[in-house]
Design a protein around this motif. Sequence first.
Motif, PDB file in Angstrom:
ATOM      1  N   GLN A 152      28.002  23.873 -33.629  1.00  0.00           N
ATOM      2  CA  GLN A 152      27.317  25.175 -33.542  1.00  0.00           C
ATOM      3  C   GLN A 152      28.101  26.246 -34.294  1.00  0.00           C
ATOM      4  O   GLN A 152      27.528  27.091 -34.972  1.00  0.00           O
ATOM      5  CB  GLN A 152      27.150  25.580 -32.077  1.00  0.00           C
ATOM      6  CG  GLN A 152      26.044  24.811 -31.382  1.00  0.00           C
ATOM      7  CD  GLN A 152      26.035  25.027 -29.874  1.00  0.00           C
ATOM      8  OE1 GLN A 152      27.077  25.167 -29.245  1.00  0.00           O
ATOM      9  NE2 GLN A 152      24.849  25.041 -29.296  1.00  0.00           N
TER      10      GLN A 152
ATOM     11  N   VAL B 191      32.887  31.787 -26.875  1.00  0.00           N
ATOM     12  CA  VAL B 191      31.705  31.910 -26.021  1.00  0.00           C
ATOM     13  C   VAL B 191      31.094  30.534 -25.738  1.00  0.00           C
ATOM     14  O   VAL B 191      29.938  30.428 -25.356  1.00  0.00           O
ATOM     15  CB  VAL B 191      30.626  32.854 -26.604  1.00  0.00           C
ATOM     16  CG1 VAL B 191      31.112  34.279 -26.597  1.00  0.00           C
ATOM     17  CG2 VAL B 191      30.201  32.418 -27.989  1.00  0.00           C
ATOM     18  N   GLY B 192      31.886  29.501 -25.931  1.00  0.00           N
ATOM     19  CA  GLY B 192      31.426  28.181 -25.512  1.00  0.00           C
ATOM     20  C   GLY B 192      30.586  27.444 -26.535  1.00  0.00           C
ATOM     21  O   GLY B 192      29.740  26.632 -26.183  1.00  0.00           O
ATOM     22  N   ALA B 193      30.825  27.718 -27.825  1.00  0.00           N
ATOM     23  CA  ALA B 193      30.094  26.987 -28.852  1.00  0.00           C
ATOM     24  C   ALA B 193      30.789  25.658 -29.128  1.00  0.00           C
ATOM     25  O   ALA B 193      32.005  25.561 -28.996  1.00  0.00           O
ATOM     26  CB  ALA B 193      30.019  27.802 -30.137  1.00  0.00           C
TER      27      ALA B 193
ATOM     28  N   TRP C 251      23.562  35.442 -28.989  1.00  0.00           N
ATOM     29  CA  TRP C 251      23.895  34.135 -29.557  1.00  0.00           C
ATOM     30  C   TRP C 251      24.609  33.225 -28.551  1.00  0.00           C
ATOM     31  O   TRP C 251      24.221  32.071 -28.356  1.00  0.00           O
ATOM     32  CB  TRP C 251      24.760  34.294 -30.816  1.00  0.00           C
ATOM     33  CG  TRP C 251      24.939  32.989 -31.526  1.00  0.00           C
ATOM     34  CD1 TRP C 251      24.009  32.336 -32.272  1.00  0.00           C
ATOM     35  CD2 TRP C 251      26.103  32.146 -31.519  1.00  0.00           C
ATOM     36  NE1 TRP C 251      24.521  31.153 -32.744  1.00  0.00           N
ATOM     37  CE2 TRP C 251      25.793  31.010 -32.297  1.00  0.00           C
ATOM     38  CE3 TRP C 251      27.368  32.241 -30.943  1.00  0.00           C
ATOM     39  CZ2 TRP C 251      26.719  29.992 -32.506  1.00  0.00           C
ATOM     40  CZ3 TRP C 251      28.281  31.219 -31.157  1.00  0.00           C
ATOM     41  CH2 TRP C 251      27.953  30.107 -31.929  1.00  0.00           C
ATOM     42  N   GLY C 252      25.662  33.774 -27.932  1.00  0.00           N
ATOM     43  CA  GLY C 252      26.420  32.963 -26.983  1.00  0.00           C
ATOM     44  C   GLY C 252      25.542  32.472 -25.842  1.00  0.00           C
ATOM     45  O   GLY C 252      25.625  31.314 -25.414  1.00  0.00           O
TER      46      GLY C 252
ATOM     47  N   ALA D 159      33.332  32.276 -31.861  1.00  0.00           N
ATOM     48  CA  ALA D 159      32.259  31.353 -31.497  1.00  0.00           C
ATOM     49  C   ALA D 159      32.729  30.360 -30.435  1.00  0.00           C
ATOM     50  O   ALA D 159      32.062  30.168 -29.415  1.00  0.00           O
ATOM     51  CB  ALA D 159      31.767  30.618 -32.735  1.00  0.00           C
TER      52      ALA D 159
ATOM     53  N   ILE E   1      23.076  29.628 -27.236  1.00  0.00           N
ATOM     54  CA  ILE E   1      23.638  28.296 -27.467  1.00  0.00           C
ATOM     55  C   ILE E   1      24.028  27.629 -26.158  1.00  0.00           C
ATOM     56  O   ILE E   1      24.135  26.414 -26.086  1.00  0.00           O
ATOM     57  CB  ILE E   1      24.871  28.315 -28.401  1.00  0.00           C
ATOM     58  CG1 ILE E   1      25.945  29.235 -27.835  1.00  0.00           C
ATOM     59  CG2 ILE E   1      24.497  28.695 -29.812  1.00  0.00           C
ATOM     60  CD1 ILE E   1      27.313  28.920 -28.363  1.00  0.00           C
ATOM     61  N   ASN E   2      24.221  28.438 -25.114  1.00  0.00           N
ATOM     62  CA  ASN E   2      24.534  27.838 -23.814  1.00  0.00           C
ATOM     63  C   ASN E   2      23.284  27.557 -22.992  1.00  0.00           C
ATOM     64  O   ASN E   2      23.361  27.255 -21.807  1.00  0.00           O
ATOM     65  CB  ASN E   2      25.502  28.733 -23.040  1.00  0.00           C
ATOM     66  CG  ASN E   2      26.934  28.576 -23.533  1.00  0.00           C
ATOM     67  OD1 ASN E   2      27.518  27.513 -23.433  1.00  0.00           O
ATOM     68  ND2 ASN E   2      27.480  29.635 -24.111  1.00  0.00           N
TER      69      ASN E   2
ATOM     70  N   HIS F 270      26.142  27.928 -37.398  1.00  0.00           N
ATOM     71  CA  HIS F 270      25.692  29.314 -37.230  1.00  0.00           C
ATOM     72  C   HIS F 270      26.613  30.334 -37.871  1.00  0.00           C
ATOM     73  O   HIS F 270      26.198  31.459 -38.131  1.00  0.00           O
ATOM     74  CB  HIS F 270      25.543  29.644 -35.747  1.00  0.00           C
ATOM     75  CG  HIS F 270      24.404  28.936 -35.084  1.00  0.00           C
ATOM     76  ND1 HIS F 270      23.112  29.413 -35.113  1.00  0.00           N
ATOM     77  CD2 HIS F 270      24.362  27.770 -34.412  1.00  0.00           C
ATOM     78  CE1 HIS F 270      22.331  28.566 -34.459  1.00  0.00           C
ATOM     79  NE2 HIS F 270      23.057  27.560 -34.033  1.00  0.00           N
ATOM     80  N   HIS F 271      27.883  29.981 -38.066  1.00  0.00           N
ATOM     81  CA  HIS F 271      28.806  31.011 -38.557  1.00  0.00           C
ATOM     82  C   HIS F 271      29.517  30.624 -39.842  1.00  0.00           C
ATOM     83  O   HIS F 271      29.510  31.387 -40.793  1.00  0.00           O
ATOM     84  CB  HIS F 271      29.826  31.351 -37.470  1.00  0.00           C
ATOM     85  CG  HIS F 271      29.185  31.958 -36.272  1.00  0.00           C
ATOM     86  ND1 HIS F 271      28.641  33.223 -36.295  1.00  0.00           N
ATOM     87  CD2 HIS F 271      28.937  31.467 -35.049  1.00  0.00           C
ATOM     88  CE1 HIS F 271      28.100  33.488 -35.119  1.00  0.00           C
ATOM     89  NE2 HIS F 271      28.266  32.434 -34.347  1.00  0.00           N
TER      90      HIS F 271
END
Lengths: 412, 262
Positions: A309, A303-305, B113-114, A300, B117-118, A313-314
Amino acid sequence: MNPNHDHFPEGESFRQSLGRRYRTASIWQGLFFSAFLIAILSLGALLYNIIDGAFGYVAFDYKNDPSEFTSKPLDDLNKQELLDILKTNLSSGAYKKLDNEKTMEKRSRSVLYTLVLERLIQIDTKETWSMTDSILRSAEIKVEAAEKYPEAKLEFRSWLTPVFLTTPMSSKAEFAGVRTAILGSLWMVGIAILFAMPIGTGAAIYLHEYANKNFINRVIQTNINNLAGVPSIVYGMLGLAIFVRTFEPFTSGSMFGVTDTNGRTILSAGLTMGTLVLPLIIINAQEAIKAVPDSLRQAAFGVGATRWQTIWHHVLPNALPGILTGSILAVSRAIGETAPLIVVGASTFISIDPDGPFSKFTALPIQIYQWTTRAQSEFHAIAASAIIVLLALLLSLNATAVLLRNRVQRKY
Amino acid sequence: MKNNQTPEIAIETKNLFIFYGSFAAVSEVNLKIEKQKVTAIIGPSGCGKSTLLRAFNRMNDFVPSSYVTGEVLLSGQNLYGSNIDPVEVRRRIGMVFQKPNPFPKSIYENIAWGARINGFKGNMDELVEQSLRGAALWEEVKDQLQKSAYELSGGQQQRLCIARTIAIQPDIILMDEPASALDPISTLRIEELMQELKKNYTIIIVTHNMQQAARVSDYTAMMMLEKDGSRSGTVIEFSETKKIFTNPKDKRTEDYVTGRFG
Ligand SMILES: Nc1ncnc2c1ncn2[C@@H]1O[C@H](COP(=O)(O)OP(=O)(O)O)[C@@H](O)[C@H]1O
Ligand SMILES: [Mg+2]
C-alpha cells in the motif's frame, strides 16, 4: 614588525608578478573559450552539413515527354484523367499490383499525380547542388546546367516536404519518403517501451523497496549499471539469438497463425530495443524512487499501511514523473539506434506500412544509412532530409522529458 | 471510575534490549506505562529515546540490522511474538514524527487514506471532521479540506499528522519530539492538545525539552548512556514527573533536570 614582511614583493615587483598572474589566467581563459568554441563549431558544422544537403538546385529531365500521354498540361489534369492515363499506359500486371496494394480509385489526386510522374513520365535527375552552392553560385550553376544538360529543367528544391513525410519508400529518390520508416520506428519504440517500462519499474521497486542490501544484490546493482554501457551491437546479437531465432514461433507470429514472416519482425526489434534500454530505465526509476523521502514511507507505515500500500499509493505516484522522464529519454535513445536493427534484420527496402507486431519493418536510421550508401547525389539529399526528421523527433522527445520534469516537481 | 490503587497498564516492556547489528543502542528497559496518561521519555541526545519509542510500534523493523530481545507487552501480548503482524501493531499504536510529514495530498485525503486502507466502513466525512476536531484543527481548515496539506503552516501540519493518527483510532499515540520543529505558539497548542488527547488515548512522548516534559507529562522516564562506556542507553529512573523534577533518586537525573548535566 612582521618578520615575513620582507619576503613579499612590494611596489614595482608586486605589480610585475601580478601582471604574470593575469597573463596565466588569460591563457587559461582562452583555452577554455577555444574548447567551448570547438564544441559549438562542431555542433554547428553537423547541423549545417545536414541542412546543406536537404535543399538546393536540382537539374532534371523527363524520360518520356508528358505530351506522349496527354494533350493538357499535367497540372490541370483531374483525378479521373490521371487514373485513365495510368490505366492505359501501365502494363496490366503493374496496374493490378498497385491496385492490390491500395485500390486505385481510393487514392488521392496527388498520389496519382506522383504515380504518373514516377511510373510513366519518369523523372531523371541529372545533378543536384548543395544549398550553399545554390545560393552562392546560382548564376554559374544555371550556365553549367544549360551547357551540360540542354534538355533539363533547373529547379530550386526542398527535399524535405510534407509529401516526403507521408510517402512510402521508393526506388527513385525523387519519389521516396520516410512514411514506412517513421511508422516502423514508432512501432518499434512503442513495443520497446511497453516491454521495458513495466519490467524496469518493477525491478527498480524490487531493488529499492524490497531487496536486502546483501552481496548478491550489490553485484546485481553494479551489473545493471555496467549493462547500460554495453555497446548496442551486443544487444543486437542477443536479440538475434533470442528473439529472432529461439522465440521465432512467437516473434514471427506463427504461434498465432501468421504465416508469411520469419522472426525478423517489428516485435523482435522492439523487444531487442526494450532489452537495450532496460538498464537505463531501471537506473532512472531507481533514482526517482530514491528521491521519494523516507518520511513519506514512515508516514504511511505509521498509519498501518502494508509495504505494498505504501508503494502503490505513495512511492509510485511520487516517483512517476521521474520514471516517465527516464522512459522518454530511453525512447529517444532507442529511436536513434541503428546497429542492433541491422543485426536483428530490418528490411532495407520496404514500401508497405507495418500493420502489426509481426510485420517486416524498416526504421529511420536504417533508411538513412541505406540512402547514404547510394552513389547518386539525390539519395544523399533525401538522407539529409530524413536525418532532419529524425533529429526533430529526438528533440521533441527530449523537450517533452524536460517539460515533464519541470512541471511535476514535488516539494516535500 | 477507575480504581486509583491498581492503575491499568497500556504497554509494558520486560528486559528489553534493542540492537543495531551488534550494537545494543538500548539495554535492559523495564517500563510499565499507564493507560490514559502522558509519559515522557527524556535524556541527552543519542541515548536511545527514539529507538525505544520506535520499538513500541515496530518502526525499527525498517532498519534491516535491528532486532530486539526481551518483550514489549500490549494487553499482555508480546508485540514481538511470532504470531504478531507488525502492520496490526502500527494500526493500534500510532505515531507522530519529529518533522511534520503529511502526505502530498489534500487535507481531507491525509486523514481519509489511513482509515480507508484499514478498511473503515463508516461515514468518512464525519470521521474527517471528528479527527480534525480532535486535533484542534477543524476550525482553521473546515472550509478548505481539499487544499493541499503542504499549504498549511508547520504547526498545522503537525496537528494534521495527529489528526491522521487519531483517525485510525489507535490505543496508544507515540510522539517523537513532535514540537521540536515548531515555533513556541505552535508548541503550546500541541501541548494543550496532548492534555485533551489523554482523555482518550495513552500518550508516550519523547522530548529533550525538560520544561515541556514537566508541563505535559504525568510520568517521566529518564534515559542515559550506561556508565560502562558501552554507549548503550537505558532508563535510569522512571516515576511520576513531579518526583523526577523535585525529588529525583538518581544523582544523574538531578544533574540533568537542573541543567547541570554535561
Ligand atoms: N538506523 C540506525 N542504525 C544504526 N544505529 C542507529 C540507527 N538509529 C540510531 N542509531 C544509534 O542508536 C543510538 C540511539 O539513537 P537514537 O535512538 O536516535 O537517540 P535519541 O533519539 O535519544 O537521540 C545512537 O548511538 C545512534 O547512533
Ligand atoms: Mg531522537
